[in-house]
Design an enzyme around this catalytic site. Structure first.
Site, PDB file in Angstrom:
ATOM      1  N   ARG A   6       0.824  -1.210   0.000  1.00 21.66           N
ATOM      2  CA  ARG A   6       0.000   0.000   0.000  1.00 21.66           C
ATOM      3  C   ARG A   6       0.860   1.262   0.000  1.00 21.66           C
ATOM      4  O   ARG A   6       0.484   2.292  -0.563  1.00 21.66           O
ATOM      5  CB  ARG A   6      -1.013   0.009   1.142  1.00 21.66           C
ATOM      6  CG  ARG A   6      -2.147   1.015   0.917  1.00 21.66           C
ATOM      7  CD  ARG A   6      -3.250   0.911   1.962  1.00 21.66           C
ATOM      8  NE  ARG A   6      -4.377   0.089   1.569  1.00 21.66           N
ATOM      9  CZ  ARG A   6      -5.418   0.501   0.837  1.00 21.66           C
ATOM     10  NH1 ARG A   6      -5.486   1.755   0.402  1.00 21.66           N
ATOM     11  NH2 ARG A   6      -6.402  -0.306   0.549  1.00 21.66           N
TER      12      ARG A   6
ATOM     13  N   GLU B  98      -9.822   5.914   7.096  1.00 27.08           N
ATOM     14  CA  GLU B  98      -8.384   6.203   7.056  1.00 27.08           C
ATOM     15  C   GLU B  98      -7.981   7.460   6.290  1.00 27.08           C
ATOM     16  O   GLU B  98      -7.067   8.166   6.707  1.00 27.08           O
ATOM     17  CB  GLU B  98      -7.637   5.007   6.436  1.00 27.08           C
ATOM     18  CG  GLU B  98      -7.718   3.741   7.251  1.00 27.08           C
ATOM     19  CD  GLU B  98      -7.281   2.531   6.440  1.00 27.08           C
ATOM     20  OE1 GLU B  98      -8.040   2.107   5.549  1.00 27.08           O
ATOM     21  OE2 GLU B  98      -6.177   2.026   6.675  1.00 27.08           O
TER      22      GLU B  98
HETATM   23  N1  MTE Z   1     -12.017   5.608  14.437  1.00 27.74           N
HETATM   24  C1  MTE Z   1     -12.040   5.370  15.766  1.00 27.74           C
HETATM   25  N2  MTE Z   1     -12.764   6.180  16.554  1.00 27.74           N
HETATM   26  N3  MTE Z   1     -11.335   4.349  16.313  1.00 27.74           N
HETATM   27  C2  MTE Z   1     -10.569   3.505  15.546  1.00 27.74           C
HETATM   28  O1  MTE Z   1      -9.942   2.574  16.058  1.00 27.74           O
HETATM   29  N4  MTE Z   1      -9.773   2.956  13.271  1.00 27.74           N
HETATM   30  C3  MTE Z   1      -9.502   3.472  11.925  1.00 27.74           C
HETATM   31  C4  MTE Z   1     -10.747   4.134  11.341  1.00 27.74           C
HETATM   32  N5  MTE Z   1     -11.328   5.055  12.286  1.00 27.74           N
HETATM   33  C5  MTE Z   1     -10.524   3.739  14.130  1.00 27.74           C
HETATM   34  C6  MTE Z   1     -11.305   4.804  13.613  1.00 27.74           C
HETATM   35  C7  MTE Z   1      -9.046   2.450  10.982  1.00 27.74           C
HETATM   36  S1  MTE Z   1      -7.431   2.014  11.006  1.00 27.74           S
HETATM   37  C8  MTE Z   1      -9.877   1.884  10.061  1.00 27.74           C
HETATM   38  S2  MTE Z   1      -9.310   0.791   8.899  1.00 27.74           S
HETATM   39  C9  MTE Z   1     -11.312   2.191  10.034  1.00 27.74           C
HETATM   40  O2  MTE Z   1     -11.694   3.108  11.051  1.00 27.74           O
HETATM   41  C10 MTE Z   1     -12.081   0.888  10.203  1.00 27.74           C
HETATM   42  O3  MTE Z   1     -13.435   1.090  10.255  1.00 27.74           O
HETATM   43  P1  MTE Z   1     -14.357   1.285   8.954  1.00 27.74           P
HETATM   44  O4  MTE Z   1     -13.859   0.340   7.921  1.00 27.74           O
HETATM   45  O5  MTE Z   1     -15.704   0.956   9.436  1.00 27.74           O
HETATM   46  O6  MTE Z   1     -14.192   2.699   8.549  1.00 27.74           O
HETATM   47 MO1  MOS Z   2      -7.097   0.050   9.518  1.00 26.11          MO
HETATM   48  S1  MOS Z   2      -5.068   0.315   9.499  1.00 26.11           S
HETATM   49  O1  MOS Z   2      -7.058  -0.782   7.948  1.00 26.11           O
HETATM   50  O2  MOS Z   2      -7.231  -1.226  10.646  1.00 26.11           O
END
Ligand code: MTE
Ligand code: MOS
Length: 771
Positions: A321, A720
């Site tokens: 990535r 992300e």
């Molecule tokens: N937001 C919060 N509050 N806490 C989290 O741990 N993780 C992030 C993002 N936002 C996270 C977050 C990461 S690394 C990812 S991949 C995505 O949320 C995962 O959730 P989603 O696929 O439902 O967006």
């Molecule tokens: Mo998020 S780094 O893809 O858990």
């Protein structure tokens, strides 16, 4: 007004800014985390014995005193493992407990299960361990020089970049070190395992990946997957740090439960968590660009080297990535992206919000700043000139970018935040102020959405409609604060046009929805929202057949009830009638992302279903005497397609940005020469606090946003991408540093741009610029 009940019923659920379902419970303390679950009778507490060396042969491990210590019920070592001593996601190189050789400082050697945590901790300290030291490779550079990598170097190519750079009217090269990042989830790693009958285990764990936890526990314990049920109600943050690295702790607790027939819990304290679990990969990047007099790229070459740690974990995909995002939002014309994945004697680095993307992306942004400076042009104009959709559409991996809205977003943001006037104001300020210098930068983000490992792009959901009209919603995604559950609940409520309160959000469980992917790659709502909708549609198909037969009309779901020809029936009465007619009101839904493919051998294909876009403009002020600095103003315009929930999305944008800002400014991981992480507590590792939030912080969701692909209600992933908007802070700091040399020389600034680094970079700029 008079009938607030009716008004509430007719409020649209979809696209509405509805607060996080757990928010009131987070505030009141009612939200259950694993450590809040009432402790079962006979619970054992685990503490882990760690390696005190980064690289050594273990010549003696005497646990006699540990076993004899008060309160100790079991001591777990590799000989207690009935299955495989391996918790790796695929490479087979992650032992639950090290055997023979230790490969990082903090690696688990054994675990103590005792009546109380203090007793387990005290007992663990009684271990006698002797080592025969071996030389540790601590940095990515050292490992690369020694030829130690987790897989062969990967290369992605578009045309002949080196020749294009050589033939270009201008060229520049540079080097950038990009630091790693500790996840610092508020809830640390924790698991509770309760043994059932016949070897069954129920596992409560804070994980982004219940299915992989189940599979790996079965592998370690030599039992069928079906004997292990993993349950996750919520995590107190994951950020990628619980995609694989939550498994080890669940496996230890499961092993203790299996061995002692007693429930077992493990909860790492903060220091242990920081030492024993992997982080964002730090990178060393060499770049070279060829360009014309207007700053238009002719070719680009990048050589990336990352510190993977002692095992592969997810480093293959993370480094892929980084390669995918080395172009960020720009058509490179010709590209060569070389990626080394170095194996070091440090904790195995892992997923972290952006999954390598941020580390790949920041180099091109610094490089474009260098191009702009060398030509005396505004970096904003150089960026605009090179965007996909402006100067080309082919990525280095052969995917054609058809959906670029980066230019529209950047122009709109520049207008809204008054970029041009503020650029002039910053220049004027810097010309008249000696001690405080300002910097400004507006940078875009383009982030590919989909797991680049194609088969992971699938999801399941389970929906039950009960005869009182309430709906039980379950899906394979996990809630970590990002608002996935509320979004999927909105989708289900909208499908039946029932109020959100009719939909019950439940724990993620491997016995309800099996064989799921990690909640990761920002794809949680894309995948699980679609799977839940699919389940609702299946129930609706059966209901439609029933209604046609019974009422002579297809049902139309409305907020006022179900319309059947002339008749309007309450939802509850309708589903109850269907039940009496023996219609199944339960369905398992499924979804897989269409049209994606990727050939890893050649690094070509269409790995991403679509891209998410955004842009941020950051203004900073730097104290030239101390290096202290402040982000004074940030403006963000971000594309989330048609937002499923603007309140949640704004929270994700704000949180992601601040987390990225921490990564690039104050969060510094320091390993000493012996491989010891010296920054293993909040006393030495500084994440942003409320006080670091920019004084002016304008965040807007791009109004024109709409996913051109057929995603869940045309929304876009948001988890992300916003983290990378914080690259604008790094570029603004670079701009401020450059001002001390009259923008005549490009600063050598590494990330994180701590006050020390800023001070050194300013001194260097002054000397190179000749005072
Ligand atoms: N937001 C919060 N509050 N806490 C989290 O741990 N993780 C992030 C993002 N936002 C996270 C977050 C990461 S690394 C990812 S991949 C995505 O949320 C995962 O959730 P989603 O696929 O439902 O967006
Ligand atoms: Mo998020 S780094 O893809 O858990």
């Amino acid at each position: 007004m008079a009938d607030s009940g009716a008004a509430a019923r007719t409020l649209p659920v979809l696209n509405a800014p509805i607060g996080h379902d757990s928010a009131p419970r987070h505030v009141s303390g009612e939200a259950l985390y694993i450590d809040d679950i009432p402790e079962p009778r006979g619970l054992l507490h685990l503490h882990v014995g760690q390696s005190a060396r980064a690289h050594a042969r273990v010549t003696k491990l005497d646990l006699t005193k540990v076993r004899a210590a008060p309160g100790v019920v079991a001591v777990l070592t590799p000989v207690d493992i009935p299955g495989k001593n391996d918790i790796s996601p695929f490479a087979g190189d992650d032992p639950l407990f090290a055997e023979g050789e230790v490969k990082f400082m903090g690696q688990a050697l054994f675990a103590v299960a005792a009546e109380t945590l203090p007793k387990a901790r005290a007992a663990a300290a009684l271990a006698v361990v002797e080592y025969e030291d071996l030389p540790p490779l601590v940095t990515a550079g050292a490992a690369l020089a020694a030829g130690e990598r987790i897989e062969p170097t990967q290369v992605m190519k578009l045309g002949d970049a080196r020749a294009a750079v050589a033939a270009a009217p201008h060229s520049l090269a540079g080097h950038l070190n990009v630091g790693g990042q500790e996840h610092f989830y508020l809830e640390g790693q924790v698991a509770l395992v309760v043994p059932g009958e016949g070897g069954d285990l129920h596992v409560w764990t804070s994980t982004q990946h219940p299915t992989e936890t189940q599979h790996i526990l079965a592998r370690v314990l030599a039992c069928p997957d079906a004997a292990v049920t993993v349950e996750v109600r919520r995590m107190g943050g994951g950020f990628g740090g619980k995609e694989t690295q939550s498994v080890q702790w669940a496996a230890m607790a499961a092993l203790a439960a299996l061995k002692t027939r007693r429930p077992a819990k493990i909860r790492l304290d903060r220091d242990d968590d920081m030492v024993m679990t992997g982080k964002r990969h730090d990178f060393e990047v060499d770049w070279e660009l060829g360009f014309d007099g207007e700053g238009r790229l002719k070719g680009a070459a990048f050589e990336l080297n990352s510190r993977c740690g002692f095992s592969a974990d997810l480093s293959h995909a993370i480094n892929d990535r980084a390669m995918f995002h080395a172009d960020n939002a720009y058509a490179l014309q010709a590209a060569e992206i070389v990626s080394h994945r170095s194996r070091t004697h440090t904790v195995s680095n892992t997923a972290f919000r952006g999954f390598g993307g941020p580390q790949g992306m920041i180099a091109i942004e610094q490089a474009l700043d260098a191009v702009a400076l060398s030509l005396g042009r505004d970096p904003f104009d150089v960026r605009l000139a090179n965007l996909y959709g402006v100067s080309g559409d082919l990525t280095p991996y052969g995917q054609t970018v058809t959906d670029s809205v980066a230019r529209e977003i950047m122009l709109e943001l520049a207008e809204n935040c008054d970029y041009r006037a503020r650029r002039a104001a910053v220049a004027k300020w810097n010309a008249t102020n000696d001690h405080l210098k300002r910097g400004l930068a507006l940078t875009p983000v383009k982030f590919g959405i989909s797991f680049t490992t194609t088969h992971l792009n699938q999801a399941g959901a389970l929906v039950h409609v009960y005869t009182d009209g309430s709906i039980h919603l379950n899906h394979g995604g996990t809630e970590m604060g990002q608002g996935l559950n509320i979004k999927v609940a909105q989708v289900a409520a909208d499908a039946f046009k029932v109020p959100l309160s009719a939909v019950r959000i439940t724990s993620t469980r491997t016995d309800k929805v099996p064989n799921t992917s990690a909640t990761a790659a920002s794809s949680g709502s894309d995948l699980n929202g679609m799977a839940a909708l699919n389940a609702c549609r299946m129930i609706q198909e059966r209901l439609a057949a029933f209604a046609l037969e019974t009422y002579g009309a297809a049902p139309v779901y409305t907020p006022d009830g179900v319309r059947l020809g002339d008749q309007l029936m309450p939802f509850k009465a309708f589903v109850n009638a269907a039940y009496l007619a023996r219609v199944s009101l339960s369905a398992a839904g499924f979804y897989k992302t269409p049209d994606i493919h990727y050939d890893r051998a050649t690094h070509t294909g269409r790995p991403f279903y679509y891209y998410a876009y955004g842009a941020a403009c950051s203004e900073v002020v730097v104290d030239t005497l101390t290096g202290e600095n402040k982000v004074v103003r940030v403006d963000i315009l971000h594309d989330v397609g048609r937002s499923l929930n603007p309140a949640i999305d704004l929270g994700q944008i704000e949180g992601g940005f601040i987390q990225g800002m921490g990564w690039l400014t104050t969060e510094e991981l320091v390993f000493d020469a012996k491989g010891r992480l010296t920054t293993h507590a909040p006393s030495t590792y500084k994440i942003p606090t409320a006080g670091d939030r920019p004084d002016v912080f304008n965040i807007a969701i791009w109004r024109a946003g709409e996913n051109r692909e057929d995603t869940i209600h045309r929304s876009k992933a948001v988890g992300e991408p916003p983290l990378m908007l914080a690259i604008s802070v790094f570029c603004a700091l670079t701009d401020a540093v450059a001002s001390v040399g009259g923008h005549r020389v490009m600063p050598n600034l590494d990330a994180p741009a701590t006050p020390e680094r800023l001070l050194a970079a300013m001194a260097d700029v002054r000397s190179r610029a000749g005072g």
